[in-house]
Design an enzyme around this catalytic site. Structure first.
Site, mmCIF file in Angstrom:
data_model
loop_
_atom_site.group_PDB
_atom_site.id
_atom_site.type_symbol
_atom_site.label_atom_id
_atom_site.label_comp_id
_atom_site.label_asym_id
_atom_site.label_seq_id
_atom_site.Cartn_x
_atom_site.Cartn_y
_atom_site.Cartn_z
ATOM 1 N N ARG A 15 0.820 -1.216 0.000
ATOM 2 C CA ARG A 15 0.000 0.000 0.000
ATOM 3 C C ARG A 15 0.857 1.272 0.000
ATOM 4 N NH1 ARG A 15 -3.621 2.116 4.856
ATOM 5 N NH2 ARG A 15 -5.187 3.325 3.761
ATOM 6 N N ILE A 40 -7.147 7.487 0.332
ATOM 7 C CA ILE A 40 -6.950 6.080 -0.004
ATOM 8 C C ILE A 40 -7.711 5.303 1.067
ATOM 9 C CG2 ILE A 40 -4.722 5.988 1.232
ATOM 10 C CD1 ILE A 40 -3.816 3.844 -0.763
ATOM 11 N N SER A 41 -8.591 4.420 0.653
ATOM 12 C CA SER A 41 -9.445 3.696 1.596
ATOM 13 C C SER A 41 -8.639 2.731 2.450
ATOM 14 C CB SER A 41 -10.523 2.906 0.840
ATOM 15 O OG SER A 41 -11.407 3.770 0.201
ATOM 16 N N GLN A 42 -9.253 2.346 3.581
ATOM 17 C CA GLN A 42 -8.587 1.380 4.444
ATOM 18 C C GLN A 42 -8.497 0.039 3.720
ATOM 19 O OE1 GLN A 42 -11.640 2.806 5.694
ATOM 20 N NE2 GLN A 42 -12.693 1.220 6.844
#
Length: 192
Positions: A15, A40-42
């Site tokens: 990530r 940015i999503s989890q």
């Protein structure tokens, strides 16, 4: 879609590669800013949303909201072709560079208002929207193939429901509410 393969890819995809700030916190299961009011999503939500789509190798996918390209990598890994639409050009360019560095050649990057979908390549087997809309854009449902799935957060700025829309072989639509979520607002005709 093989959940084991998805989880393996999830563990392998770094990530940090998709983040310019907070790289030392990339392992933390939460959203982080990526600039321009976007996030940015989890990771756990990205994995879960990917699994909800039930992607197959022959699928053509439309993604609304490229962002950092993190979700896009999952889509490209498990489908034939991804069309990803982003309204913020610098984000789109950075995502395109990142994903080309990772040797993805099955992604078309489009700058524009994703709330209208991308009619010229429709229909899509799967559509995913990675920002919250006040309602489900009808044009996205129109661009969904029979037996297709559309995943979108729907609600207001403070609270949304992750919604899974299914279109059966006869074109009938059903909507399931998966769980409460909180996404950045969709930019465009159906923004919050």
């Amino acid at each position: 879609m093989n959940k084991s393969a998805t989880k393996t890819f999830f563990k392998q995809l770094d990530r940090r590669f998709f983040m310019e700030q907070y790289k030392d916190l990339a392992h933390v299961d939460r959203a982080f800013p990526i600039g321009f009011g976007q996030t940015i999503s989890q990771p756990s939500l990205v994995l879960y949303m990917t699994e909800l789509l039930e992607l197959k190798p022959e699928h053509k996918v439309l993604e609304i909201g490229t962002g950092s390209g993190y979700q896009t990598a999952f889509l490209a890994q498990f489908s034939k072709w991804v069309y990803t639409v982003e309204t913020i050009e610098p984000l789109m360019k950075k995502a395109e560079t990142r994903l080309k560095e990772l040797n993805y050649h099955n992604i078309d990057f489009v700058l524009g208002d994703g709330t209208f979908g991308l009619k010229e390549h429709a229909p899509y087997d799967r559509i995913i929207v990675t920002a919250a809309a006040r309602e489900i854009p009808p044009l996205l449902i129109d661009q969904l193939s029979p037996n297709g799935r559309l995943l979108i957060p729907v609600g207001n700025k403070d609270s949304q429901d992750l919604s899974l829309i299914r279109k059966d072989s006869a074109g009938n639509i059903s909507v399931s509410f998966i769980e409460p979520v909180r996404f950045v607002p969709l930019v465009g005709d159906y923004e919050l």
